[in-house]
Design a protein around this motif. Structure first.
Motif, short mmCIF file in Angstrom:
data_model
loop_
_atom_site.label_atom_id
_atom_site.label_comp_id
_atom_site.label_asym_id
_atom_site.label_seq_id
_atom_site.Cartn_x
_atom_site.Cartn_y
_atom_site.Cartn_z
N GLU A 1 58.68 49.59 38.44
CA GLU A 1 57.46 50.38 38.34
C GLU A 1 56.58 49.89 37.19
O GLU A 1 55.36 49.80 37.32
N THR A 2 57.20 49.57 36.07
CA THR A 2 56.44 49.08 34.91
C THR A 2 55.77 47.74 35.24
O THR A 2 54.60 47.53 34.89
N ASN A 3 56.51 46.86 35.90
CA ASN A 3 55.92 45.57 36.27
C ASN A 3 54.76 45.76 37.25
O ASN A 3 53.76 45.04 37.18
N LYS A 4 54.90 46.71 38.14
CA LYS A 4 53.83 46.99 39.10
C LYS A 4 52.57 47.48 38.36
O LYS A 4 51.46 47.03 38.66
N GLU A 5 52.74 48.36 37.39
CA GLU A 5 51.61 48.85 36.60
C GLU A 5 50.97 47.72 35.80
O GLU A 5 49.74 47.65 35.68
N ILE A 6 51.80 46.85 35.24
CA ILE A 6 51.28 45.71 34.47
C ILE A 6 50.44 44.82 35.36
O ILE A 6 49.34 44.37 34.96
N GLN A 7 50.91 44.56 36.57
CA GLN A 7 50.14 43.71 37.49
C GLN A 7 48.81 44.37 37.87
O GLN A 7 47.79 43.68 37.97
N LEU A 8 48.81 45.68 38.06
CA LEU A 8 47.56 46.37 38.37
C LEU A 8 46.58 46.27 37.21
O LEU A 8 45.38 46.03 37.42
N VAL A 9 47.06 46.45 36.00
CA VAL A 9 46.18 46.37 34.82
C VAL A 9 45.65 44.94 34.67
O VAL A 9 44.46 44.74 34.36
N GLU A 10 46.50 43.94 34.89
CA GLU A 10 46.05 42.55 34.78
C GLU A 10 44.99 42.23 35.83
O GLU A 10 44.02 41.52 35.54
N SER A 11 45.15 42.76 37.04
CA SER A 11 44.14 42.51 38.07
C SER A 11 42.82 43.20 37.69
O SER A 11 41.74 42.63 37.91
N LYS A 12 42.89 44.40 37.11
CA LYS A 12 41.67 45.08 36.66
C LYS A 12 40.99 44.29 35.54
O LYS A 12 39.77 44.19 35.48
N ILE A 13 41.80 43.72 34.65
CA ILE A 13 41.25 42.91 33.55
C ILE A 13 40.55 41.68 34.11
O ILE A 13 39.45 41.31 33.66
N ASP A 14 41.17 41.03 35.11
CA ASP A 14 40.53 39.85 35.72
C ASP A 14 39.21 40.22 36.39
O ASP A 14 38.21 39.50 36.25
N GLU A 15 39.20 41.35 37.11
CA GLU A 15 37.97 41.79 37.76
C GLU A 15 36.88 42.09 36.74
O GLU A 15 35.71 41.72 36.92
N GLN A 16 37.26 42.76 35.64
CA GLN A 16 36.27 43.07 34.60
C GLN A 16 35.78 41.80 33.93
O GLN A 16 34.60 41.70 33.57
N GLY A 17 36.65 40.81 33.76
CA GLY A 17 36.22 39.52 33.20
C GLY A 17 35.20 38.84 34.09
O GLY A 17 34.21 38.26 33.60
N LYS A 18 35.41 38.92 35.42
CA LYS A 18 34.44 38.33 36.36
C LYS A 18 33.09 39.06 36.26
O LYS A 18 32.03 38.43 36.26
N VAL A 19 33.15 40.38 36.17
CA VAL A 19 31.91 41.16 36.03
C VAL A 19 31.20 40.78 34.74
O VAL A 19 29.98 40.60 34.71
N ASN A 20 31.94 40.64 33.65
CA ASN A 20 31.35 40.26 32.36
C ASN A 20 30.70 38.88 32.43
O ASN A 20 29.61 38.67 31.89
N ASP A 21 31.38 37.95 33.09
CA ASP A 21 30.80 36.60 33.23
C ASP A 21 29.51 36.65 34.05
O ASP A 21 28.53 35.98 33.69
N ASP A 22 29.50 37.43 35.12
CA ASP A 22 28.28 37.58 35.92
C ASP A 22 27.16 38.18 35.09
O ASP A 22 25.99 37.75 35.20
N LEU A 23 27.49 39.16 34.28
CA LEU A 23 26.47 39.78 33.43
C LEU A 23 25.95 38.81 32.37
O LEU A 23 24.74 38.82 32.04
#
Length: 117
Positions: free
Chosen positions: A62-84
């Motif tokens: 469960e912890t690894n699953k949560e970590i992967q979700l947070v990492e994917s959100k971080i990657d998405e936010q990084g893409k949004v930041n780069d676009d901005l």
């Protein structure tokens, strides 16, 4: 009489032989109460440790699953930041700023412009 004595002697020999075979008693090892208690305690410990290991593995999953979700959100936010950042670079060009200023009615006065280096 010798036959009677011989029969008596054989009978005594058979009696002695039967007594010897009867005195040999084979006992099976009996488990004492303390050993039963120790075996039960061991079985309970093994079962408890098995359950503990499985529950820990489930928690790790469960912890690894949560970590992967947070990492994917971080990657998405990084893409949004780069676009901005790209959008900010496009919107902050001098030509665009000059066009906006002209549209708002600002005029360039060479006497008020100073070069800064």
């Amino acid at each position: 009489m010798s036959s009677i004595a011989k029969k008596m002697q054989e009978q005594q020999y058979e009696d002695q032989h039967q007594q010897q075979t009867q005195t040999v008693v084979i006992r099976k090892a009996k488990i004492s109460i303390g050993e039963v208690f120790l075996l039960c305690a061991l079985a309970i410990m093994v079962a408890f440790m098995g359950v503990k290991i499985v529950s820990n593995q489930a928690a790790i999953y469960e912890t690894n699953k949560e970590i992967q979700l947070v990492e994917s959100k971080i990657d998405e936010q990084g893409k949004v930041n780069d676009d901005l950042k790209v959008q900010v670079a496009e919107l902050s060009t001098y030509e665009r700023i000059w066009k906006k200023a002209a549209a708002l009615g600002f005029k360039l006065n060479k006497n008020n412009v100073k070069g800064v280096q």
